[in-house]
Enzyme design. Structure first.
Site, PDB file in Angstrom:
ATOM      1  N   ASP A 164       8.169  19.503  17.364  1.00  0.00           N
ATOM      2  CA  ASP A 164       8.874  20.638  16.758  1.00  0.00           C
ATOM      3  C   ASP A 164       8.859  20.560  15.236  1.00  0.00           C
ATOM      4  O   ASP A 164       9.682  21.195  14.572  1.00  0.00           O
ATOM      5  CB  ASP A 164      10.328  20.675  17.248  1.00  0.00           C
ATOM      6  CG  ASP A 164      10.559  21.799  18.243  1.00  0.00           C
ATOM      7  OD1 ASP A 164       9.573  22.453  18.630  1.00  0.00           O
ATOM      8  OD2 ASP A 164      11.710  22.024  18.647  1.00  0.00           O
ATOM      9  N   ASP A 197      22.142  16.426  26.562  1.00  0.00           N
ATOM     10  CA  ASP A 197      22.071  15.332  27.530  1.00  0.00           C
ATOM     11  C   ASP A 197      23.358  15.234  28.343  1.00  0.00           C
ATOM     12  O   ASP A 197      23.326  15.087  29.570  1.00  0.00           O
ATOM     13  CB  ASP A 197      21.771  14.011  26.815  1.00  0.00           C
ATOM     14  CG  ASP A 197      22.619  13.816  25.562  1.00  0.00           C
ATOM     15  OD1 ASP A 197      23.548  14.620  25.332  1.00  0.00           O
ATOM     16  OD2 ASP A 197      22.361  12.854  24.820  1.00  0.00           O
TER      17      ASP A 197
END
Length: 699
Positions: free
Chosen positions: A280, A433
């Site tokens: 990214d 997460d």
């Protein structure tokens, strides 16, 4: 007539000791130490006069005193040199510093970021008002102290002061105000924080007892024996499922080579593993470097692909979600995720994948982190203590007794079916997460934590990087709690699991801990120094925190000498954690800010470093000895040379440092020993952090 002893002296002339000399050991010119000094023996008095003996003893004592004085002078000189060097380093780092308020104000960002800057300035302004008020009150108290007034004077004893002057009248009114109006609510708030403190300490004690029980009973997750033996023997019927390996990264050119080399050397059949490099990066130079590294490993036979998103929304969660939408993902059963600075050992998959065999309820297998730079500086040592307790105690106990814990975002293997069943990756928070772990738990999936399987990574070496990381880790859970609370209440899991998820996992460990730590030790404790009618017991200030710090440091016994700095630093970090918790709870702009943790690119220990070096040599050989460097490498090297290091001056921490030192001065007037020492050292700790004297400087 007295008998003569001349015959005895002559007969024993060869064996008689003439006195024991002074034995001096000299290791170096600046380090003298006396080993032995004895007075003359009894036999010497029989043959030598008392006058000579006294003269010799005086000379010996003079030499000893001179040597001791020389040694003391050497110690003072060394101490002075060390303090001078420390002062020079402090002056140099402060001279190159910039305040965090200036940096945040100078940047032009989104409307949310501007609102966050305003809220940050408001918090800093409140601290400044509190500091100035404490300085004014300290002046009053010092004046009252020299007048001989008692700090515990009652209303009846104060009436004689009214006719002594304006200052006396003002101070009298201040005492009455704090007795009648300030002390009761302050004591009530202090008692509430003490209750929260005791509850959190009890929770930590129970976790430690659970860890001791696991060690005593030698409990650990063990896969089925046939799956391990099949892998080791290479049997055709072994459990060798298709595994997808993902490495999300963003402008992390310091570590990309190490992580790519590590995953490309995982010991797994080449036809059953695919590596996705999810880049990214918005820096063209970094993109070129990563592409070239992937191309190099493709030439060496690794099944590795490079992906770069056009639409870079959603941060890490968006990156992972985009990668899971690839058409070929349906051919894979498991996905292993590693951050850019993680370096798994070659046998990582062989130690984690077997736990999934014949157990369809397991959705996640999480490995433990280990750190290649845990002894780099004081900051990394203190982080290692925290994370060692997190993995050894929190994650292991929750895994064994509850089959649930928060996914650490990396060094874990997911069953792809569990990800899809839980709704996949969502970009609604900065803790994707924890988000996926909670949703998977609500859908009945079980987790396994492997404390004996380690994956090497880096710790932030600068306080600025660590501060940003902790802000994201503590603001995200509060966002997630607000979003998933209705789903938890409506879920079909047992009441006990709901209680654990809401009250223990979220409220106690994510909200109450930073709240009471900041409020109790940074606000209430200084206030009780100026309002002595409200009290905090010594066991709250010293004994229980010391006990909890001792329990925290047990998983990292080599760090025991740092127990006091650890206790002080944890209280110092409570400012950042409290600010992050408030941002996440009330949806402030900083709660949605994702900042990639700065990496230093430290090599891992042992064979992996040698492996990377070997791969670099292979690449150079393939290019040719005289082949020039690529354009991307030249630009990266030029950019690296331009970087300069500077300090950040953290104004909130400095304000709290002076506030605590002011309160320490006030406690000294009241002769409160334990409170004085705690406030003094805690104030110094805030001062060091505020001046950015802990950890490395920021580039």
């Amino acid at each position: 007539m007295a008998p003569k002893f001349e015959w005895w002296a002559k007969g024993n002339n060869n064996n008689t000791r003439k006195g024991t000399p002074v034995v001096v050991k000299m290791e170096n010119p600046n380090n003298w130490s006396m080993v032995e000094l004895e007075s003359p023996s009894h036999d010497d008095f029989l043959v030598r006069t008392h006058e000579k003996s006294r003269n010799k003893n005086a000379r010996q004592l003079t030499w000893v005193l001179l040597l001791k004085a020389h040694r003391a002078a050497g110690c003072l000189t060394s101490l002075g040199s060390a303090l001078f060097a420390l002062g020079t380093a402090v002056r140099r780092r402060i001279a190159a510093g910039r305040t965090d308020i200036e940096i945040s104000s100078s940047g032009v960002g989104s409307l949310q970021k501007q609102n966050h800057t305003k809220k940050s300035k408001l918090f800093y302004s409140c601290l400044k008002v509190f500091l100035w008020l404490s300085l004014i009150l300290l002046g009053f108290e010092i004046a009252a102290y020299f007048k001989g007034w008692s700090f515990g004077t009652s209303k009846l004893q104060l009436q004689f002061i009214f006719n002594k002057g304006f200052f006396d009248w003002v101070y009298t009114r201040w005492v009455l105000l704090r007795v009648e109006y300030l002390a009761p609510p302050l004591q009530f708030l202090a008692n509430g924080c003490i209750v929260l403190f005791l509850v959190q300490s009890l929770d930590r004690l129970i976790l430690c007892l659970g860890c001791f029980w696991i060690r005593f009973k030698k409990i650990k997750p063990v896969p089925k024996p046939d799956s391990i033996s099949d892998l080791e023997s290479g049997d055709n019927g072994a459990f060798l499922p298709m595994v997808l390996v993902q490495i999300p990264m963003c402008n992390e050119k310091e570590v990309y080579q190490q992580s790519i080399a590590a995953v490309c050397n995982l010991d797994w059949p080449k036809g059953k593993i695919l590596i996705q490099i999810l880049d990214d990066s918005d820096d063209p130079i970094t993109q070129s470097l990563i592409k070239e590294e992937v191309h190099k490993w493709q030439k060496l036979g690794a099944r590795i692909v490079y992906r770069h998103r056009v639409n870079r929304e959603g941060y890490k969660a968006g990156n992972l979600k985009s990668a899971m939408n690839c058409s070929y993902v349906k051919d894979y059963e498991f996905v292993a995720i590693f951050d850019a600075d993680f370096q798994p050992l070659p046998d990582f998959l062989k130690k984690t994948i077997p736990h999934f065999k014949d157990n369809e309820e397991i959705g996640l297998v999480q490995a433990r982190w280990s750190f290649v730079n845990k002894e780099e500086n004081l900051l990394t040592r203190l982080q290692n203590i925290n994370l060692a307790f997190h993995f050894e105690v929190e994650q292991q106990v929750n895994s064994v007794f509850l089959n649930f814990f928060g996914f650490n975002g990396t060094a874990g293997v997911w069953r792809i079916k569990a990800l899809e069943d839980s709704g996949g990756w969502l970009e609604r928070t900065t803790v994707e997460d924890m988000d996926i772990a909670v949703r998977a738990h609500l859908h009945g999936w079980k987790f396994v934590f492997l404390n004996d399987v380690e994956c090497q990574c880096e710790l932030p070496e600068s306080y600025e990087a660590y501060r940003k990381q902790q802000h994201r880790w503590h603001s995200g859970p509060m966002q997630l709690f607000r979003l998933c609370l209705p789903a938890v209440i409506k879920s079909k899991i047992s009441i006990g699991k709901k209680f654990n998820l809401i009250f223990l996992f979220f409220l106690l460990r994510k909200l109450i801990l930073p709240f009471y730590s900041f409020t109790l030790f940074c606000i209430i404790l200084p206030m009780t120094m100026f309002v002595p009618e409200a009290e905090l017991p010594a066991w709250v200030v010293c004994y229980i925190p010391a006990t909890m710090s001792f329990l925290n440091i047990l998983p990292a016994p080599k760090s025991f000498p740092f127990i006091v700095p650890y206790l002080l630093f944890e209280n110092t970090m409570s400012v950042t954690k409290f600010n992050a918790m408030v941002s996440g709870l009330f949806q402030l702009g900083s709660a949605y800010e994702w900042v990639v943790t700065k990496k230093s690119g430290r090599s891992s220990e042992g064979d992996l470093a040698a492996l990377v070096e070997k791969d670099e040599k292979t690449t150079k050989h393939q290019r040719g000895v005289s082949a020039p460097e690529t354009e991307a490498e030249k630009k990266a090297e030029k950019t690296k040379r331009k970087k300069k290091k500077h300090n950040r001056i953290y104004m909130k921490e400095l304000s709290l440092a002076f506030l605590l030192l002011t309160a320490a001065t006030r406690s000294l007037l009241s002769a409160q020993g334990i409170h004085f020492y705690f406030l003094l050292f805690q104030g110094i700790s805030f001062l060091l952090v505020g001046l950015d004297l802990i950890g490395e400087q920021v580039e």
